[in-house]
Design an enzyme around this catalytic site. Structure first.
Site, PDB file in Angstrom:
ATOM      1  N   THR A  66       0.920  -0.979   0.115  1.00 13.48           N
ATOM      2  CA  THR A  66       0.023   0.087   0.010  1.00 13.48           C
ATOM      3  C   THR A  66       1.007   1.358   0.148  1.00 13.48           C
ATOM      4  O   THR A  66       2.100   1.011  -0.193  1.00 13.48           O
ATOM      5  CB  THR A  66      -1.115  -0.017   1.245  1.00 13.48           C
ATOM      6  OG1 THR A  66      -2.066   0.965   0.999  1.00 13.48           O
ATOM      7  CG2 THR A  66      -0.566   0.045   2.616  1.00 13.48           C
ATOM      8  N   LYS A  70       3.592   1.038  -3.955  1.00 17.98           N
ATOM      9  CA  LYS A  70       3.016   0.185  -5.146  1.00 17.98           C
ATOM     10  C   LYS A  70       3.753   0.386  -6.225  1.00 17.98           C
ATOM     11  O   LYS A  70       3.831  -0.501  -7.273  1.00 17.98           O
ATOM     12  CB  LYS A  70       1.481   0.883  -5.529  1.00 17.98           C
ATOM     13  CG  LYS A  70       0.517   0.354  -4.202  1.00 17.98           C
ATOM     14  CD  LYS A  70      -0.789   0.705  -4.845  1.00 17.98           C
ATOM     15  CE  LYS A  70      -1.683   0.073  -3.801  1.00 17.98           C
ATOM     16  NZ  LYS A  70      -3.296   0.308  -4.022  1.00 17.98           N
ATOM     17  N   ASP A 106      -5.698  -4.435  -8.330  1.00 17.66           N
ATOM     18  CA  ASP A 106      -6.767  -3.420  -8.137  1.00 17.66           C
ATOM     19  C   ASP A 106      -7.826  -3.258  -9.158  1.00 17.66           C
ATOM     20  O   ASP A 106      -9.010  -2.920  -9.283  1.00 17.66           O
ATOM     21  CB  ASP A 106      -6.332  -2.272  -7.994  1.00 17.66           C
ATOM     22  CG  ASP A 106      -5.608  -1.634  -6.442  1.00 17.66           C
ATOM     23  OD1 ASP A 106      -6.024  -2.452  -5.649  1.00 17.66           O
ATOM     24  OD2 ASP A 106      -4.828  -1.101  -6.218  1.00 17.66           O
ATOM     25  N   GLY A 130      -8.731  11.949 -11.247  1.00 20.76           N
ATOM     26  CA  GLY A 130      -7.499  11.627 -10.746  1.00 20.76           C
ATOM     27  C   GLY A 130      -6.643  10.699 -11.766  1.00 20.76           C
ATOM     28  O   GLY A 130      -7.272  10.169 -12.760  1.00 20.76           O
ATOM     29  N   GLY A 132      -3.492   8.884 -10.488  1.00 16.85           N
ATOM     30  CA  GLY A 132      -2.524   8.254  -9.638  1.00 16.85           C
ATOM     31  C   GLY A 132      -2.629   6.772  -9.841  1.00 16.85           C
ATOM     32  O   GLY A 132      -3.115   6.208 -10.987  1.00 16.85           O
ATOM     33  N   GLY A 133      -2.021   5.732  -9.025  1.00 12.55           N
ATOM     34  CA  GLY A 133      -2.010   4.479  -9.120  1.00 12.55           C
ATOM     35  C   GLY A 133      -3.310   3.809  -9.276  1.00 12.55           C
ATOM     36  O   GLY A 133      -3.456   3.274 -10.124  1.00 12.55           O
ATOM     37  N   ILE A 223     -13.922   5.692  -5.082  1.00 18.68           N
ATOM     38  CA  ILE A 223     -13.071   4.503  -4.638  1.00 18.68           C
ATOM     39  C   ILE A 223     -12.584   4.928  -3.119  1.00 18.68           C
ATOM     40  O   ILE A 223     -12.052   4.222  -2.390  1.00 18.68           O
ATOM     41  CB  ILE A 223     -11.949   4.122  -5.403  1.00 18.68           C
ATOM     42  CG1 ILE A 223     -10.877   5.441  -5.602  1.00 18.68           C
ATOM     43  CG2 ILE A 223     -12.395   3.724  -6.828  1.00 18.68           C
ATOM     44  CD1 ILE A 223      -9.551   4.698  -5.845  1.00 18.68           C
ATOM     45  N   GLY A 246     -16.786   2.751  -2.267  1.00 16.34           N
ATOM     46  CA  GLY A 246     -15.512   2.294  -2.411  1.00 16.34           C
ATOM     47  C   GLY A 246     -14.905   0.945  -1.807  1.00 16.34           C
ATOM     48  O   GLY A 246     -13.721   0.603  -2.112  1.00 16.34           O
TER      49      GLY A 246
END
Ligand code: NAP
Length: 283
Positions: A66, A70, A106, A130, A132-133, A223, A246
């Site tokens: 986490t 990641k 994910d 967003g 991001g990952g 999420i 989420g």
């Protein structure tokens, strides 16, 4: 159950105390009657490589990763599966002998959370907030679900442009990068709007977005799961949109990881939902 030959898995993060994963995997370990433990592993960024390399000798079947590990974990694994490769992030490591395989569950977790909420197919394009990952995993999931056009907006627009370029590898996907403030100008014809930013999370700034441009049937998903019903989802539900919380993504991304480590496919049951909701202080 315990003992010398207990199976081990865990979650590495920095910090890691907030993670619900020990509760989640602990529930399944008990339910399957396994002699196993799933433990939180606080590992700082500078220790990540050494911690991962020690897993085989410590007898671990694998770990989840986490924040903030990641993406950094990519360089410490021996093999990377297709999803993790394209997403550019690893959330699950499977140990096989001395080899570490990096996976990303994910995307599967997100797709399953939509399916569980009755969303099997996205009509029209999707809007993602967003880059991001988590956004990367969701782009991958939506592509797998047959979505062919995505409008992407991020506070740092450059990051959205990099994601759009990387996603070109998926083939047959058109990503339009939008100005953050103007993203709902793309609302007409969208079948899904999903927030993948940290905005709206307890302790973070609010997500200030006007949903008026969205077609009434569009699904709105967030999420963020602290709180479960984020202000975005509350506003969407008040306008009559179907909403997806989420927590489902968190529950379902854990299923393939547990199966890879322990050889049994666990179930996401109403009892488990309730257990996690209670841990979040929700009813
Ligand atoms: P990440 O890679 O650090 O990306 C964070 C994203 O949030 C970026 O798009 C960032 O924009 C945006 N952001 C952060 N603060 C912002 C602000 N004040 N204003 C506007 N945008 C802001 O993190 P991640 O792994 O993608 O995770 C993102 C969120 O998803 C977290 O809340 C995480 O807890 C949640 N998550 C949930 C699940 C689940 O299972 N439900 C799974 C994974 C993640 P910039 O690029 O401009 O910084």
């Amino acid at each position: 159950m315990s003992g010398n030959n207990a199976l081990l898995a865990g979650v590495m993060g920095w910090p890691v105390g907030h993670s619900l994963s020990p509760l989640l995997h602990g529930h399944w370990i008990a339910g399957h009657g396994l002699n196993a433990h799933y433990v939180p592993l606080p590992v700082s960024p500078e220790n990540l490589g050494r911690a991962l390399q020690a897993l085989p000798d410590l007898g671990f079947r694998g770990v989840n990763l986490t924040i903030p590990h990641k993406e950094a974990a990519l360089k410490w694994v021996n093999d990377i599966d297709g999803a993790a490769q394209l997403i550019g992030a690893v959330n699950t490591i499977v140990v096989d002998g001395r080899r570490l395989t990096g996976r990303n569950t994910d995307a599967e977790g997100y797709a399953q959370s939509l399916a569980e909420a009755g969303v099997g197919k996205i009509a029209g394009h999707a809007i993602i907030l967003g880059a991001g990952g988590a956004a990367r995993a969701i782009v991958y999931a939506l592509h797998q679900m047959g979505v062919r056009e995505i409008v992407l907006a991020n506070r740092t627009q450059e990051r959205a442009e990099v994601l759009a370029r990387d996603a070109a590898k998926l083939g047959g996907l058109n990503i339009v990068v939008s100005d953050w403030a103007k993203v709902l100008q793309h609302g007409r014809g969208a079948g899904l709007l999903v927030n993948t930013t940290a905005l709206g999370m307890t302790g973070q700034d609010a997500l200030d977005i006007e949903l008026a441009g969205l077609d009434p049937g569009a699904v709105v998903s967030d999420i963020v799961y602290r709180p479960l019903r984020t202000p975005l989802l509350a506003a969407a539900a008040a306008r009559g949109h179907p909403v997806v919380e989420g927590l489902g993504m968190l529950l379902h991304q854990a299923v393939p990881a547990f199966e890879a480590w322990f050889g049994a496919r666990p179930r996401v049951t109403p009892e488990l939902w309730q257990k996690l909701k209670s841990a979040l202080g929700e009813r």
